[in-house]
Design a protein around this motif. Structure first.
Motif, PDB file in Angstrom:
ATOM      1  N   LEU A  68      61.157  57.401 -20.130  1.00  0.00           N
ATOM      2  CA  LEU A  68      60.755  58.715 -20.621  1.00  0.00           C
ATOM      3  C   LEU A  68      59.362  59.076 -20.124  1.00  0.00           C
ATOM      4  CD1 LEU A  68      62.162  58.573 -24.254  1.00  0.00           C
ATOM      5  CD2 LEU A  68      63.153  59.629 -22.228  1.00  0.00           C
ATOM      6  N   ASN A  69      58.498  58.081 -19.979  1.00  0.00           N
ATOM      7  CA  ASN A  69      57.190  58.355 -19.384  1.00  0.00           C
ATOM      8  C   ASN A  69      57.319  58.785 -17.922  1.00  0.00           C
ATOM      9  OD1 ASN A  69      55.806  57.852 -21.707  1.00  0.00           O
ATOM     10  ND2 ASN A  69      54.970  55.875 -21.084  1.00  0.00           N
ATOM     11  N   VAL A  70      58.267  58.198 -17.195  1.00  0.00           N
ATOM     12  CA  VAL A  70      58.501  58.625 -15.810  1.00  0.00           C
ATOM     13  C   VAL A  70      59.002  60.063 -15.781  1.00  0.00           C
ATOM     14  CG1 VAL A  70      59.917  58.238 -13.755  1.00  0.00           C
ATOM     15  CG2 VAL A  70      58.893  56.290 -14.947  1.00  0.00           C
ATOM     16  N   ALA A  71      59.892  60.416 -16.709  1.00  0.00           N
ATOM     17  CA  ALA A  71      60.366  61.801 -16.790  1.00  0.00           C
ATOM     18  C   ALA A  71      59.196  62.754 -17.040  1.00  0.00           C
ATOM     19  CB  ALA A  71      61.411  61.935 -17.898  1.00  0.00           C
ATOM     20  N   ALA A  72      58.302  62.379 -17.954  1.00  0.00           N
ATOM     21  CA  ALA A  72      57.136  63.215 -18.217  1.00  0.00           C
ATOM     22  C   ALA A  72      56.235  63.313 -16.984  1.00  0.00           C
ATOM     23  CB  ALA A  72      56.355  62.655 -19.412  1.00  0.00           C
ATOM     24  N   TYR A  73      56.095  62.216 -16.255  1.00  0.00           N
ATOM     25  CA  TYR A  73      55.269  62.219 -15.043  1.00  0.00           C
ATOM     26  C   TYR A  73      55.844  63.165 -13.988  1.00  0.00           C
ATOM     27  CZ  TYR A  73      52.861  60.498 -10.875  1.00  0.00           C
ATOM     28  OH  TYR A  73      52.132  60.413  -9.709  1.00  0.00           O
ATOM     29  N   VAL A  74      57.171  63.112 -13.790  1.00  0.00           N
ATOM     30  CA  VAL A  74      57.806  64.005 -12.823  1.00  0.00           C
ATOM     31  C   VAL A  74      57.587  65.458 -13.221  1.00  0.00           C
ATOM     32  CG1 VAL A  74      60.047  64.766 -11.907  1.00  0.00           C
ATOM     33  CG2 VAL A  74      59.517  62.320 -12.067  1.00  0.00           C
ATOM     34  N   GLY A  75      57.765  65.761 -14.506  1.00  0.00           N
ATOM     35  CA  GLY A  75      57.526  67.122 -14.969  1.00  0.00           C
ATOM     36  C   GLY A  75      56.090  67.564 -14.764  1.00  0.00           C
ATOM     37  N   TYR A  76      55.160  66.646 -14.991  1.00  0.00           N
ATOM     38  CA  TYR A  76      53.748  66.973 -14.797  1.00  0.00           C
ATOM     39  C   TYR A  76      53.441  67.251 -13.333  1.00  0.00           C
ATOM     40  CZ  TYR A  76      48.679  66.432 -14.645  1.00  0.00           C
ATOM     41  OH  TYR A  76      47.339  66.636 -14.418  1.00  0.00           O
ATOM     42  N   ARG A  77      54.010  66.442 -12.435  1.00  0.00           N
ATOM     43  CA  ARG A  77      53.772  66.646 -11.009  1.00  0.00           C
ATOM     44  C   ARG A  77      54.317  67.987 -10.531  1.00  0.00           C
ATOM     45  NH1 ARG A  77      52.661  62.861  -7.551  1.00  0.00           N
ATOM     46  NH2 ARG A  77      52.061  64.731  -6.397  1.00  0.00           N
ATOM     47  N   LEU A  78      55.400  68.449 -11.164  1.00  0.00           N
ATOM     48  CA  LEU A  78      56.044  69.679 -10.709  1.00  0.00           C
ATOM     49  C   LEU A  78      55.498  70.934 -11.386  1.00  0.00           C
ATOM     50  CD1 LEU A  78      59.733  68.407 -10.549  1.00  0.00           C
ATOM     51  CD2 LEU A  78      58.255  68.957  -8.611  1.00  0.00           C
TER      52      LEU A  78
END
Length: 396
Positions: A68-78
């Motif tokens: 879930l932290n990776v999902a949040a990271y991807v969203g933040y990058r985009l």
């Protein structure tokens, strides 16, 4: 080389993308990471492979559910902080909804439906998704023999130990080996990254709540709200101690929910952990069962929010710092080592999932069919994993 990118997606598009990702992510946190890699990098080309690997490395080094932290990271990058919030909520929504539904059924009938044969078919397909992701990641993260050796060492180490700190030590060791052992190369492929939209992270305003005296907060609230706040604060505190995945999470949750607060019995706790294994996404969704038992749907939401929000806020803050220092040659070399180590960790997770599948020709057939669809025909995992469950229902 620069990765070919699509235009930045809308928040609604991100939400739908991660709902679909989470709906097919059976088999633990590496399964979700593998599907994220398959969809975000290979199919949608929203980020480069190196970006996702950086997110995995950062999420592994911080507390909280890694996937879930990776999902949040991807969203933040985009899409910046709003993208992080949307992706995090969407990534947990399918598992949360299913857990609430199963919790309601459990409260009424005392047991979950029998779906064993379906999940016997899911496991080989999930292993195929993870093998495909490791293959794709390795093509870019393992340009030489030393990187390949580092990845193999990480895989063997993870397969030989179940210690909760193994992931953390592997990330640290990979970074050191990348810095001092791998041949010189470009610094972290800086040109292959995209800057997120710069905005203040709205979730950051929630941090002071975690440091306020609970007695002061509870005194200002009505009894039902006090119970929800207690659920939120209890699991928020636990979330900052969650390193190394669900192995360390289970005893922490048992101590809080069974021994300290008496929210559920030992039998009910064991049933909640078993139910979590049937959900897509991470096992931490079992906190929704505890919250539902205490205060219904609102309690499930409060417990889940407490488990997810503090680590996600911490990750977004650290992600912004990572983007500012990635041009460092030393950090770039360390990240190259981490990326190679992550490839080995994904491969090891695929072996773990494969071992859990029933032995025999049926599992091998499902695995081979799923891998062929993923690699040869570039099929979306959402069209591969559920049919494998139906096939398992027929052949086992």
């Amino acid at each position: 080389m620069r990765a070919e990118r699509a235009a930045a997606p809308t928040l609604a598009d991100l939400a739908w993308t991660f709902v679909r990702i989470a709906s097919t992510s059976f088999g633990g946190y590496m399964a979700m990471i593998s599907v994220i890699q398959q969809v975000v990098v290979e199919r949608r080309k929203l980020l480069a492979s190196q970006d996702v690997l950086d997110g995995v490395a950062l999420a592994s080094a911080l507390p909280g559910p890694i996937a879930l932290n990776v999902a949040a990271y991807v969203g933040y990058r985009l899409r910046g902080a709003r993208g992080a919030a949307v992706c995090l909520a969407a990534a947990v929504l399918p598992a949360f909804a299913l857990m609430v539904a199963f919790s309601a059924a459990y409260a009424r009938w005392g047991q979950a439906p029998e779906v064993g044969r379906v999940f016997m078919g899911l496991l080989p397909a999930v292993a195929a998704v993870m093998v495909s992701a490791a293959w794709q990641l390795g093509a870019k993260a393992l340009p030489g023999r030393r990187e390949a050796a580092l990845a193999a060492g990480a895989a063997v180490t993870l397969l030989c130990t179940n210690a909760w700190y193994a992931t953390l030590l592997l990330i640290a060791a990979s970074a050191l080996l990348g810095r001092y052992w791998l041949p010189a190369g470009p610094a972290a492929a800086a040109g292959a990254t995209t800057e997120p939209a710069r905005e203040a992270a709205p979730a950051a305003v929630k941090l002071p709540l975690l440091f306020c005296p609970p007695q002061l907060l509870e005194a200002c609230l009505a009894p039902p709200a006090q119970l929800l706040l207690q659920l939120f604060l209890t699991f928020a505190g636990m979330s900052l101690l969650l390193f190394g995945g669900s192995y360390v999470f289970v005893p922490l949750l048992q101590h809080a929910a069974v021994d300290a607060h008496g929210w559920v019995s030992r039998r009910e706790f064991a049933d909640a952990v078993a139910l979590a294994q049937l959900m897509p996404g991470p096992a931490v969704v079992s906190v929704a069962f505890v919250g539902y038992k205490v205060a219904g749907v609102a309690g499930a939401a409060a417990a889940t929010a407490g488990m997810l929000l503090p680590p996600a806020v911490l990750l977004v803050l650290c992600a912004g710092l990572l983007e500012r220092v990635k041009s460092s040659a030393a950090l770039g070399a360390a990240l190259r080592g981490v990326r190679a180590g992550v490839v080995g960790m994904v491969a090891a997770a695929a072996v773990y999932i494969g071992r859990a599948a029933p032995a025999g020709a049926a599992s091998l057939l499902i695995f081979a069919l799923a891998l062929a669809c993923l690699r040869r025909y570039r099929s979306d995992p959402i069209w591969v994993v559920p049919p494998a469950g139906l096939l398992g229902l027929l052949v086992y």
